[in-house]
Design a protein around this motif. Structure first.
Motif, PDB file in Angstrom:
ATOM      1  N   GLY A 670      36.177  26.584  44.839  1.00 24.70           N
ATOM      2  CA  GLY A 670      36.496  25.320  45.595  1.00 24.70           C
ATOM      3  C   GLY A 670      38.220  24.908  45.938  1.00 24.70           C
ATOM      4  N   LEU A 671      38.976  25.113  44.876  1.00 22.52           N
ATOM      5  CA  LEU A 671      40.508  24.871  44.834  1.00 22.52           C
ATOM      6  C   LEU A 671      41.105  26.094  45.609  1.00 22.52           C
ATOM      7  CD1 LEU A 671      41.162  23.662  41.032  1.00 22.52           C
ATOM      8  CD2 LEU A 671      41.186  22.300  43.401  1.00 22.52           C
ATOM      9  N   VAL A 672      40.627  27.281  45.193  1.00 18.35           N
ATOM     10  CA  VAL A 672      41.370  28.446  45.761  1.00 18.35           C
ATOM     11  C   VAL A 672      40.984  28.740  47.341  1.00 18.35           C
ATOM     12  CG1 VAL A 672      41.323  31.207  45.716  1.00 18.35           C
ATOM     13  CG2 VAL A 672      41.246  29.599  43.382  1.00 18.35           C
ATOM     14  N   ILE A 673      39.981  28.469  47.674  1.00 19.94           N
ATOM     15  CA  ILE A 673      39.597  28.782  48.926  1.00 19.94           C
ATOM     16  C   ILE A 673      40.327  28.064  50.099  1.00 19.94           C
ATOM     17  CG2 ILE A 673      37.583  27.268  49.612  1.00 19.94           C
ATOM     18  CD1 ILE A 673      37.766  31.237  50.145  1.00 19.94           C
ATOM     19  N   GLY A 674      40.641  26.737  49.748  1.00 23.73           N
ATOM     20  CA  GLY A 674      41.286  25.991  50.486  1.00 23.73           C
ATOM     21  C   GLY A 674      42.710  26.466  50.801  1.00 23.73           C
ATOM     22  N   VAL A 675      43.422  27.083  49.749  1.00 19.60           N
ATOM     23  CA  VAL A 675      44.643  27.381  49.714  1.00 19.60           C
ATOM     24  C   VAL A 675      44.920  29.069  49.712  1.00 19.60           C
ATOM     25  CG1 VAL A 675      45.524  25.277  48.929  1.00 19.60           C
ATOM     26  CG2 VAL A 675      45.081  26.896  47.305  1.00 19.60           C
ATOM     27  N   ILE A 676      43.952  29.589  50.205  1.00 17.00           N
ATOM     28  CA  ILE A 676      43.950  31.240  49.885  1.00 17.00           C
ATOM     29  C   ILE A 676      45.087  31.737  50.604  1.00 17.00           C
ATOM     30  CG2 ILE A 676      42.483  31.632  51.778  1.00 17.00           C
ATOM     31  CD1 ILE A 676      41.166  33.923  49.943  1.00 17.00           C
ATOM     32  N   THR A 677      45.668  31.359  51.889  1.00 19.57           N
ATOM     33  CA  THR A 677      46.526  31.915  52.477  1.00 19.57           C
ATOM     34  C   THR A 677      47.837  31.604  51.823  1.00 19.57           C
ATOM     35  OG1 THR A 677      46.824  29.821  53.681  1.00 19.57           O
ATOM     36  CG2 THR A 677      45.390  31.584  54.765  1.00 19.57           C
ATOM     37  N   SER A 678      47.970  30.781  50.953  1.00 19.62           N
ATOM     38  CA  SER A 678      49.397  30.854  50.154  1.00 19.62           C
ATOM     39  C   SER A 678      49.216  31.197  48.912  1.00 19.62           C
ATOM     40  CB  SER A 678      49.486  29.316  49.902  1.00 19.62           C
ATOM     41  OG  SER A 678      48.788  28.654  49.069  1.00 19.62           O
ATOM     42  N   LEU A 679      48.263  32.136  48.482  1.00 21.89           N
ATOM     43  CA  LEU A 679      48.156  32.633  47.128  1.00 21.89           C
ATOM     44  C   LEU A 679      48.483  34.197  47.369  1.00 21.89           C
ATOM     45  CD1 LEU A 679      44.803  30.818  45.908  1.00 21.89           C
ATOM     46  CD2 LEU A 679      47.060  30.237  45.328  1.00 21.89           C
ATOM     47  N   VAL A 680      48.934  34.739  46.083  1.00 16.63           N
ATOM     48  CA  VAL A 680      49.121  36.115  45.621  1.00 16.63           C
ATOM     49  C   VAL A 680      48.229  36.173  44.458  1.00 16.63           C
ATOM     50  CG1 VAL A 680      50.459  37.977  44.978  1.00 16.63           C
ATOM     51  CG2 VAL A 680      51.260  36.444  46.924  1.00 16.63           C
ATOM     52  N   VAL A 681      47.131  37.107  44.533  1.00 13.80           N
ATOM     53  CA  VAL A 681      46.027  37.071  43.446  1.00 13.80           C
ATOM     54  C   VAL A 681      46.086  38.623  42.993  1.00 13.80           C
ATOM     55  CG1 VAL A 681      43.620  36.845  42.669  1.00 13.80           C
ATOM     56  CG2 VAL A 681      44.804  35.355  44.364  1.00 13.80           C
ATOM     57  N   ASP A 682      46.319  38.672  41.477  1.00 18.11           N
ATOM     58  CA  ASP A 682      46.201  39.854  40.821  1.00 18.11           C
ATOM     59  C   ASP A 682      44.905  40.192  40.306  1.00 18.11           C
ATOM     60  OD1 ASP A 682      48.443  41.260  41.852  1.00 18.11           O
ATOM     61  OD2 ASP A 682      49.486  40.809  39.798  1.00 18.11           O
ATOM     62  N   MET A 683      44.100  41.297  40.395  1.00 19.31           N
ATOM     63  CA  MET A 683      42.910  41.424  39.456  1.00 19.31           C
ATOM     64  C   MET A 683      42.665  42.875  38.956  1.00 19.31           C
ATOM     65  SD  MET A 683      39.897  39.495  42.094  1.00 19.31           S
ATOM     66  CE  MET A 683      40.892  40.202  43.429  1.00 19.31           C
ATOM     67  N   ALA A 684      42.361  42.923  37.741  1.00 20.34           N
ATOM     68  CA  ALA A 684      42.120  44.155  37.115  1.00 20.34           C
ATOM     69  C   ALA A 684      40.674  44.279  36.713  1.00 20.34           C
ATOM     70  CB  ALA A 684      43.146  44.639  35.958  1.00 20.34           C
ATOM     71  N   PHE A 685      40.006  45.367  36.578  1.00 18.95           N
ATOM     72  CA  PHE A 685      38.940  45.549  36.275  1.00 18.95           C
ATOM     73  C   PHE A 685      38.857  46.760  35.217  1.00 18.95           C
ATOM     74  CE2 PHE A 685      38.896  44.232  40.802  1.00 18.95           C
ATOM     75  CZ  PHE A 685      37.972  43.166  40.560  1.00 18.95           C
ATOM     76  N   LEU A 686      37.984  46.533  34.116  1.00 16.19           N
ATOM     77  CA  LEU A 686      37.935  47.519  33.154  1.00 16.19           C
ATOM     78  C   LEU A 686      36.507  47.351  32.276  1.00 16.19           C
ATOM     79  CD1 LEU A 686      39.636  46.465  29.957  1.00 16.19           C
ATOM     80  CD2 LEU A 686      39.848  45.030  32.184  1.00 16.19           C
ATOM     81  N   VAL A 687      36.143  48.263  31.639  1.00 20.84           N
ATOM     82  CA  VAL A 687      35.022  48.136  30.452  1.00 20.84           C
ATOM     83  C   VAL A 687      35.661  48.039  29.217  1.00 20.84           C
ATOM     84  CG1 VAL A 687      33.039  49.448  29.800  1.00 20.84           C
ATOM     85  CG2 VAL A 687      33.674  50.043  32.089  1.00 20.84           C
ATOM     86  N   GLN A 688      35.111  46.911  28.628  1.00 19.80           N
ATOM     87  CA  GLN A 688      35.730  46.489  27.408  1.00 19.80           C
ATOM     88  C   GLN A 688      35.239  47.554  26.308  1.00 19.80           C
ATOM     89  OE1 GLN A 688      35.767  42.354  26.061  1.00 19.80           O
ATOM     90  NE2 GLN A 688      34.066  42.975  24.674  1.00 19.80           N
ATOM     91  N   GLY A 689      36.473  47.802  25.592  1.00 26.28           N
ATOM     92  CA  GLY A 689      36.052  48.564  24.300  1.00 26.28           C
ATOM     93  C   GLY A 689      36.023  47.749  23.057  1.00 26.28           C
ATOM     94  N   ASN A 690      34.919  48.025  22.063  1.00 22.19           N
ATOM     95  CA  ASN A 690      34.666  47.377  21.350  1.00 22.19           C
ATOM     96  C   ASN A 690      34.540  48.096  19.766  1.00 22.19           C
ATOM     97  OD1 ASN A 690      33.612  45.061  22.576  1.00 22.19           O
ATOM     98  ND2 ASN A 690      31.898  45.559  22.812  1.00 22.19           N
ATOM     99  N   THR A 691      34.571  49.464  19.853  1.00 20.51           N
ATOM    100  CA  THR A 691      34.816  49.963  18.455  1.00 20.51           C
ATOM    101  C   THR A 691      36.003  51.139  18.689  1.00 20.51           C
ATOM    102  OG1 THR A 691      33.353  51.849  19.508  1.00 20.51           O
ATOM    103  CG2 THR A 691      32.278  50.007  18.150  1.00 20.51           C
ATOM    104  N   PRO A 692      36.737  51.388  17.398  1.00 20.00           N
ATOM    105  CA  PRO A 692      37.831  52.397  17.256  1.00 20.00           C
ATOM    106  C   PRO A 692      37.708  53.575  18.498  1.00 20.00           C
ATOM    107  CG  PRO A 692      37.182  51.589  15.368  1.00 20.00           C
ATOM    108  CD  PRO A 692      36.248  51.076  16.056  1.00 20.00           C
ATOM    109  N   ASP A 693      36.545  54.271  18.435  1.00 21.28           N
ATOM    110  CA  ASP A 693      36.403  55.207  19.453  1.00 21.28           C
ATOM    111  C   ASP A 693      36.333  55.013  21.026  1.00 21.28           C
ATOM    112  OD1 ASP A 693      33.854  54.193  18.863  1.00 21.28           O
ATOM    113  OD2 ASP A 693      32.701  55.818  19.695  1.00 21.28           O
TER     114      ASP A 693
END
Length: 724
Positions: A670-693
């Motif tokens: 609700g906060l973001v959508i009202g001011v979306i034209t003034s925003l620069v947003v970065d998003m990174a997607f990944l699969v979480q690694g839990n074990t050393p391998d």
């Protein structure tokens, strides 16, 4: 068996014969007569990877800060004077930990010297005192090369330095304003008169700081250059903590330096000297005055009294030419002097002096006299920012890290090489940025190999590149490389890589995000993410009266085109609820999944596994304070926070992320959508690694959405969903 004096995890730093640096986490053990390191914490009779006997002939070299893929480590080298080629190079992310190891090893050397001296075997040693100190303690970073050279010439020379430091001292062009210059010396050298810092006048007190102005005849100053000004304040923190913050050029700096916009490493000269690029964020009529940037030498040292000196001076560099839209300012002299004070109520205290003498250039300096002083005061106020940042930050339970810096590529060199590439046929061209990113990714894999370093030329200095190597490198860059043709993919949201563009997307630099390292299970360390596994090829911005699921079924979309070409796609559909529903869709493409990889297990796994692993790292580089605080930058498991629906197609996996399914996410939205034209947003997607391998983690992809317009969304034409 020898007594263990000190042990713990440290970093093995070195360079391979091909010149590429590497780091390995190793467990070091210091005994009364031996320094050894192991791959793991030793148990029973485990044989170490390497050992170095410690006696009175040993030396500890301070090699300063070295950069490895943006990560900065503080490097020490231990060797025996009788056999300099048998040495152990160790490093720490935390400068305090490196100093502890240095002190422990030197104490063992002292003990051996004392015991041998009692037995009649004499070790030569002496206390160094610089003739430029004028009563101040000497710097362990400056008295190095002349005495290490003396050791090579004659072992019986009376002026041998038992402990040496690698570093060449400040460059000749960088003036050390922290040392008082004798007036006679200043008279002998007219160029030094401008930089004599003996006489200061208190100009004002501001934000708990004392602001001083240099008393100097204005005729001696370069035209349009400001008088030198310095801010002096007290920060309740250790010198090491403040030093690490001052050296930072990452997101942490935004929290205490209001004049900082962006910074990067141009060239690492040695462990104590680097050339940096720096953009200033000045608030003096920004709509009328062009922004300023800097290219300067930064030199640092640690004095024997525990204080730190950081010096600045502008210089030109072939890989850091003037940029369009920026005025290149000039630092005549500047830096920080960080000195310890007596603790108060058990808390450490440090005096921080920040000096600047700068010419901001441009028309504003000549026509408006207050412009330069206003901007200079803004920069000096960073000392108050340091004080407040430290006072409002809880004590860190984990050891602080030397900050990450990202190398700046050469605009001039890149343009020349791109011209050469454009002369070749279209199918042979390849982005130099992609080549560099691929090389960085290969290097990252090298970083965590278990190969024995001693066969890699680990402690050797890098040889200058031969003409044959340069020729091979050029041939490699111009080889026809099999790659995905991005021109075949289309989306209704355009791609634009310019900084100030609106209503568009671009690929975000993976190094802006920190992910779990190979050793995360042991020390919770994180590293820059580097090159993603998949390429972001298109983005769509949709709207409709109902929620849009399974958008990959839309004819002609990037996922359908990729499938026709035999490529695999991962589609992230971020669904925004409301009276009008919106969807931001990102299409990530790769040639094929690697069998057995974490990504392949995620794609072909069940929804429970997917929900426990799909991770988002958000960031709002530009936007209001309340939005940035609400969104934050903490990694989030999407499947745990909101409802995610997974659609597995023949050559794709679509992830529909329903933001409206979470009350908390809906409130932030609700906060973001009202001011979306003034925003620069970065998003990174990944699969979480839990074990050393499964470590280190790798990004699926990263995107930056800039100033998105709601009116730009279109209604998609979706085929009937046969998967229901």
């Amino acid at each position: 068996m020898s007594k263990v004096v000190y042990d713990g995890w440290m970093v093995r730093y070195g360079r391979r014969k091909i010149g590429r640096s590497y780091i390995h986490m190793r467990y070091f053990v210091l005994e009364t007569r031996l320094l050894a390191y192991y791959k793991r914490k030793p148990q029973d009779n485990v044989v170490p990877i390497k050992t170095l006997p410690i006696d009175g002939n040993c030396r500890v070299e301070d090699r300063g800060l070295k950069t490895h893929h943006g990560h900065m480590v503080y490097v020490l080298s231990v060797y025996n004077k009788k056999d300099k080629y048998n040495r152990v190079t160790m490093a720490a992310f935390n400068i305090q930990e490196a100093l502890i190891w240095k002190e422990k090893i030197e104490s063992i050397i002292d003990q051996h010297q004392e015991s041998q001296g009692t037995n009649g075997n004499k070790y030569n040693s002496f206390e160094y005192k610089s003739d430029m100190d004028n009563g101040r303690n000497a710097s362990s970073s400056d008295h190095e090369s002349q005495f290490s050279a003396a050791e090579d010439e004659d072992d019986s020379h009376p002026n041998l330095l038992r402990r040496t430091t690698i570093g060449r001292g400040p460059p000749e062009s960088v003036f050390d304003w922290t040392k008082e210059i004798d007036s006679d010396l200043a008279n002998q050298n007219g160029s030094n008169q401008v930089f004599s810092r003996k006489y200061w006048r208190l100009l004002q007190c501001q934000n708990g700081l004392r602001i001083f102005e240099e008393l100097l005849d204005g005729d001696l100053l370069p035209k349009s250059c400001s008088r030198a000004m310095k801010a002096v304040g007290v920060v309740e923190a250790s010198c090491e903590d403040i030093f690490e913050l001052v050296m930072s050029m990452d997101a942490t700096r935004f929290e205490w330096d209001c004049s900082f916009q962006y910074g990067s490493l141009v060239e690492e000269v040695d462990g104590h000297t680097a050339i940096l690029y720096h953009r200033l964020q000045l608030d003096w009529f920004p709509t009328l005055v062009w922004p300023r940037d800097l290219c300067y030498v930064r030199y640092w040292r640690r004095n024997d009294d525990g204080s730190y000196v950081v010096l600045f001076r502008s210089r030109e560099h072939e890989n850091c030419g003037p940029l369009p839209g920026y005025v290149r300012a000039h630092i005549e002299s500047g830096g920080f002097n960080i000195s310890p004070l007596k603790p108060l109520n058990g808390r450490p205290r440090t005096q921080v002096q920040h000096l600047m003498q700068i010419d901001l250039k441009g028309w504003g300096v000549g026509y408006v006299s207050s412009f330069q002083q206003h901007c200079l005061l803004q920069m000096l106020n960073s000392v108050a920012g340091l004080r407040e940042y430290v006072s409002q930050t809880d004590e860190r339970t984990a050891a602080p890290r030397i900050p990450v810096m990202v190398n700046m590529t050469s605009a001039s060199v890149s343009s020349k090489r791109n011209q050469k590439l454009q002369e070749t046929p279209h199918h042979r061209t390849r982005s130099l940025d992609q080549i560099r990113a691929a090389n960085r990714n290969a290097s990252m894999m090298d970083e965590y190999s278990d190969e024995e370093e001693d066969f890699q030329g680990a402690d050797q200095e890098v040889m200058p590149p031969s003409p044959e190597r340069e020729m091979k490198k050029t041939v490699l860059e111009e080889e026809p490389l099999d790659q995905i043709d991005f021109s075949i993919f289309l989306g209704n949201l355009r791609r634009d890589d310019r900084d100030n563009s609106r209503n568009c997307w671009r690929i975000s630099d993976g190094n802006n995000f920190r992910v779990r390292s190979k050793n995360f299970c042991y020390d919770k360390s994180k590293i820059p993410a580097g090159k993603p596994l998949m390429d972001l090829v298109a983005a769509d911005w949709f709207k409709d009266t109902k929620r849009m699921d399974h958008v990959a079924r839309r004819p002609g979309c990037a996922a359908q085109v990729a499938s026709e070409k035999g490529l695999f796609s991962l589609i992230v559909n971020v669904q925004v609820p409301g009276s009008t529903h919106y969807s931001m869709v990102f299409y990530f493409v790769m040639k094929e999944l690697t069998s057995g990889s974490l990504l392949q297990r995620f794609v072909d796994g069940d929804d429970e596994f997917r929900n426990s692993r799909m991770k988002l790292i958000p960031s709002v580089p530009k936007g209001s304070w309340i939005v940035r605080q609400s969104v934050g930058s903490t990694p989030c498991l999407l499947g745990k926070a909101v409802d995610c629906n997974y659609i597995r197609g023949p050559k794709y996996l679509e992830i529909d992320v329903d933001i409206g399914s979470s009350t908390v996410a809906n409130g932030v939205l609700g906060l973001v959508i009202g001011v979306i034209t003034s925003l620069v947003v970065d998003m990174a997607f990944l699969v979480q690694g839990n074990t050393p391998d499964e470590l280190p983690e790798q990004l699926i992809g990263a995107v930056r959405a800039s100033h998105i317009e709601l009116s730009a969304a279109i209604v998609p034409k979706l085929e009937p969903d046969t998967t229901e």
